[in-house]
Enzyme design. Structure first.
Site, PDB file in Angstrom:
ATOM      1  N   THR A  24      70.970  12.471 100.648  1.00 52.76           N
ATOM      2  CA  THR A  24      71.411  14.005 100.736  1.00 52.76           C
ATOM      3  C   THR A  24      70.960  14.768  99.784  1.00 52.76           C
ATOM      4  O   THR A  24      70.279  15.650  99.604  1.00 52.76           O
ATOM      5  CB  THR A  24      72.824  14.308 101.299  1.00 52.76           C
ATOM      6  N   GLY A  25      71.380  14.157  98.593  1.00 53.75           N
ATOM      7  CA  GLY A  25      70.926  14.574  97.177  1.00 53.75           C
ATOM      8  C   GLY A  25      69.417  14.745  96.983  1.00 53.75           C
ATOM      9  O   GLY A  25      68.980  15.919  96.928  1.00 53.75           O
ATOM     10  N   TRP A  75      67.393  14.645  99.194  1.00 48.85           N
ATOM     11  CA  TRP A  75      66.557  15.528 100.253  1.00 48.85           C
ATOM     12  C   TRP A  75      66.596  16.856  99.799  1.00 48.85           C
ATOM     13  O   TRP A  75      65.620  17.782  99.973  1.00 48.85           O
ATOM     14  CB  TRP A  75      67.554  15.412 101.545  1.00 48.85           C
ATOM     15  N   HIS A  76      67.575  17.288  98.961  1.00 51.44           N
ATOM     16  CA  HIS A  76      67.581  18.760  98.492  1.00 51.44           C
ATOM     17  C   HIS A  76      66.609  18.445  97.232  1.00 51.44           C
ATOM     18  O   HIS A  76      66.124  20.021  97.052  1.00 51.44           O
ATOM     19  CB  HIS A  76      69.057  18.948  97.668  1.00 51.44           C
ATOM     20  N   GLY A  77      66.252  17.899  96.559  1.00 49.30           N
ATOM     21  CA  GLY A  77      65.217  17.892  95.704  1.00 49.30           C
ATOM     22  C   GLY A  77      64.945  16.587  94.673  1.00 49.30           C
ATOM     23  O   GLY A  77      65.832  15.791  94.766  1.00 49.30           O
TER      24      GLY A  77
END
Lengths: 460, 391
Positions: free
Chosen positions: A313-314, A316-318
């Site tokens: 998830t982390g 995916w954000h950048g």
């Protein structure tokens, strides 16, 4: 192109809605929507429009292959998923990996110039939802490649979500109904989202910017204020964009899922993630967490699953370390909550809210600052008291004084005040429309005034 | 769904669609030329090319054009700026007065100093050196190429030349004049050595010198050019209208931040004026304003005269002919200087070619107009500008 630009509002939207509603049948309407969606994407990324078409086509061929050759379903599925994921990995993560490898080896891989195509994380996850659900037999094959491309490129949710799964719009791609009341309600929702973005988010952003850009005189209180401002900014920015997407979808007859549900009222991090970026949390839950075994497994495996999902998830954000840390930070908090669930549930609600809100504020600081040294310094400054010279801060950029006025408004509206009010007071549709027109006028004024660009040497 | 609601919704959607379409139609078919709120040309839609589409410059241009051309965009900007300036001034009035000796930033380029003076940042000499070297070389070759006429340089210091908090000067004037191969008697300056100097000689809300500053400049220049009878003020008039100058506009405070406008009244000798080769009744609107008239919006350029490529003043006295190469600061003293010469040619190289249709050929200009003296006058912007070349 972004929804809060004059190009979208004044050029794209009237032409698109005009052409769409002039068309009588569904096929032509879909064609108009597809053409405008590709134009929408190509406007900002002329070359990368080919990439999105290629990704959709790969999913189409993969889907076709899985249905035509059931015996080879698994390898075709695997190849398709790998291809789509590799596409995301190359454009989003290769530069980051090369940079890190360069730090370790000193070799210049020459991969610094990879430009991240806008919305690639969103549309890749959407395409993957089609491929995975098709593999699972939860949806039917989409035989029309243009319809699949329309799903992938549909402009309302193309670049910032919500992540609309194929099965959500499977039927609506062929059969949906548009109506005056849906269009009006869609436009109202769009306007609310636009106002959240250009009136609230853009204003409170200045508070965080001024504080973070100040080199001296900034102490704990100011850094907490900056964290609060950024917390509000990211909520109004992102949820505003989701509102606009949902509203636009409604105008064209689509029902997109809700993406935010007043996340800042949450009394635990677990609850926060049920209310924040809901479409992403559900995507990870359904396609990664549960297939890994979810929480119905040994404690060790569950912990592994949590770390994998939140690490991803982390990422995916950048593509930066701070995003990975941000994801893992939530993994730790969620694990702690699960382990101390009974203890937490006995605490007063206010304590739960305070803990959650403070933890979320800290999380956005991690999210916001990519330079790890600076991040460490800011985090340390938040927890070690040092006075702030607020006068110097305001003198460095006095626009912060105006911007700070929006913070209380942002805080109040982050709670379901309006929703509760709407439940109690029945407002006639005409009045809602009138309020919406006013909000639209204010938003347009905010947009055009942000381009205020005086030139003093002009023929006095 | 109630039928009445259908009408309400149809009207609502129709209004929005028509308004947005009208904005687009305005931008495409009836674009305005000037963004009067910002004192600049309004951006307009341009034709796309493959290159401009691929590099995104066309798309950026469309956004700028639609922002400028949308219906009521100018009024919307003014309203937003008015409200936010009033709110800010209301919130910070205490700070403005308690921190009079500190810069309080209003926008990227403008700060408040001394309670109510809008000022620019001090420029850094390191950043200016290359341009100053270039300009000094150009002035030196200009003077060398025209040995028959004396060349004079007048430098107007202002807020960009001194840090009012520390009193430290940028040193651009010293650097430039030191690099000029001109006799010392051919170089002079309006020096600003403290905030008090600045406050006395410059407007609060505009980047130009005020009536005291410009008159002082006139006297300095007259002395620089070899003396002569200076015109003395016949009186001093404070207009009913207020000035909300260029810095007020730049900081979004047009109309909110304003000041009294006072000017000296002079009895100018009769002179003819030609602007870009076309006879004009007068330059500026001083007399109109003194008589209670003049354009509604008071500006420095509107009062003293606007920037033009070429303005020629002829007193018919048969005296010497003066060439002035300058920028808007000289607007306030052109008529004063012209009073003491036969013909005065004021050339603003930023506009000369565009407005006269001719390239500025210094040698030809000096020969054909019988120029006896040449004066270069301006503030730091003049000496840094790429548009002002003497080649």
């Amino acid at each position: 192109m972004v929804f809060s630009s004059m190009t979208f509002l004044v050029f794209f939207l009237p032409l698109c809605t005009g052409a769409y509603f002039l068309c009588g049948n569904r096929g032509w309407r879909n064609f108009v929507l597809l053409a405008f969606s590709l134009l929408f994407y190509a406007w900002g990324e002329p070359k990368n429009v080919l990439l999105i078409i290629a990704a959709a086509f790969a999913a189409y061929l993969g889907g076709l292959g899985m249905c035509r050759f059931p015996k080879a379903k698994k390898p075709i599925f695997a190849v398709t998923v790998v291809l789509l994921t590799a596409n995301l990995a190359v454009f989003k993560y290769l530069g980051f990996l090369a940079r890190e490898a360069e730090k370790l080896t000193g070799i210049d891989f020459g991969l610094h110039e990879i430009v991240l195509p806008i919305g690639i994380s969103f549309y890749t996850f959407q395409i993957l939802s089609y491929v995975i659900d098709l593999y699972r037999g939860e949806i039917a094959l989409q035989k029309n490649p243009l319809k699949l491309l329309l799903y992938v490129s549909l402009f309302p949710q193309l670049i910032a979500g919500p992540i609309v799964r194929y099965k959500t719009v499977e039927i609506e791609l062929s059969r949906r109904s548009e109506s005056l009341s849906a269009a009006a309600s869609g436009w109202r929702r769009f306007t609310v989202g636009l106002a959240k973005k250009v009136i609230v988010a853009n204003k409170v952003a200045q508070v965080a910017e001024v504080i973070y850009s100040s080199s001296s005189g900034v102490g704990a209180l100011a850094y907490w204020l900056a964290a609060l401002a950024y917390t509000m900014q990211i909520y109004y920015d992102f949820s505003g964009y989701s509102d606009m997407a949902i509203g636009l979808g409604r105008i064209f007859g689509f029902s997109f899922p809700e993406n935010f549900d007043y996340p800042y009222v949450s009394r635990s991090i677990t609850e926060f993630w049920r209310r924040w970026h809901i479409s992403l949390s559900r995507w990870f839950r359904d396609y990664i967490y549960i297939p890994l075994g979810g929480s119905r497994t040994t404690r060790l495996k569950w912990l592994r699953n949590l770390l994998v999902v939140w690490g991803l998830t982390g990422l995916w954000h950048g593509a930066d370390w701070n995003f990975i840390i941000w994801g893992l930070y939530f993994a730790v908090l969620l694990a702690a909550e699960k382990l101390c669930g009974r203890f937490l549930s006995r605490l007063p609600g206010l304590f739960g809210w305070l803990y959650t809100f403070a933890a979320v504020n800290v999380s956005w600081v991690i999210f916001n600052i990519t330079d790890l040294r600076r991040l460490a310094k800011v985090l340390a400054s938040m927890f070690v008291y040092r006075p702030t010279d607020f006068t110097a801060l305001v003198m460095a950029d006095s626009s912060v004084a105006n911007a700070a006025l929006y913070l209380p408004l942002a805080l109040v509206l982050a709670f379901p005040v309006v929703r509760e009010l709407k439940k109690r007071v029945r407002v006639p549709e005409a009045a809602l429309n009138l309020c919406c027109l006013l909000l639209m006028a204010l938003s347009l004024a905010a947009i055009v005034s942000s381009s205020f660009d005086p030139f003093i040497y002009f023929r006095f | 769904m109630h039928k009445g609601n259908n009408w309400v919704n149809a009207l609502f959607l129709g209004c929005i669609w028509l308004f947005l379409t009208a904005c687009l139609a305005r931008a495409a078919f009836f674009p305005k030329e000037i963004s009067s709120e910002e004192n600049r040309y309004a951006n307009r839609l341009s034709r796309p090319t493959a290159a401009s589409l691929l590099d995104g410059s066309f798309q950026d241009g469309v956004e700028d054009a639609l922002s400028d051309q949308a219906l009521f965009s100018g009024r919307a900007r003014s309203a937003v700026n008015l409200v936010s300036s009033r709110v800010r001034d209301g919130l910070l009035s205490g700070l403005y007065s308690s921190q009079r000796d500190r810069y309080i930033r209003l926008c990227d380029t403008v700060s408040i100093f001394g309670g109510d003076y809008l000022v620019y940042d001090t420029r850094r000499l390191e950043d200016m050196r290359p341009q100053l070297d270039k300009k000094a070389a150009a002035i030196n070759s200009f003077a060398a190429a025209h040995p028959q006429i004396p060349v004079y340089v007048y430098y107007i210091e202002k807020d960009t030349d001194i840090n009012f908090e520390t009193g430290e000067k940028a040193g651009a004037r010293e650097y430039l004049t030191g690099a000029l191969n001109l006799p010392d008697s051919h170089k002079a300056a309006l020096e600003i050595n403290s905030f008090e100097d600045y406050a006395r000689l410059f407007y609060r809300t505009d980047h130009h010198w005020n009536y005291k500053g410009s008159y002082r400049g006139y006297l300095d220049v007259l002395e620089l050019l070899g003396g002569g009878n200076a015109l003395t003020p016949a009186g001093q008039v404070t207009l009913d209208k207020r000035l909300s100058g260029s810095k007020a506009i730049e900081s979004g405070g047009k109309g909110v931040r304003s000041e009294e406008f006072t000017a000296y009244r002079f009895d100018f000798p009769p002179m003819t004026v030609a602007v870009n080769g076309v006879p004009a009744g007068d330059y500026g609107a001083q007399e109109e304003y003194f008589a209670g008239g003049g354009p509604e919006e008071l500006t420095y350029g509107g009062f003293y005269g606007a920037d033009y490529g070429e303005i020629v003043f002829d007193t018919g006295s048969g005296g010497e002919n003066l060439l002035i190469l300058g920028e808007s600061h000289d607007n306030a003293i052109l008529k004063l200087l012209a009073s003491g010469f036969g013909r005065t040619f004021a050339v603003d190289l930023r506009y000369y070619q565009a407005q006269t249709g001719k390239e500025f050929d210094a040698w030809d200009y000096i020969q054909s107009n019988g120029i006896d003296k040449a004066l270069l006058i301006g503030s730091i912007g003049f000496y840094l500008s790429d548009e002002i070349t003497l080649d």
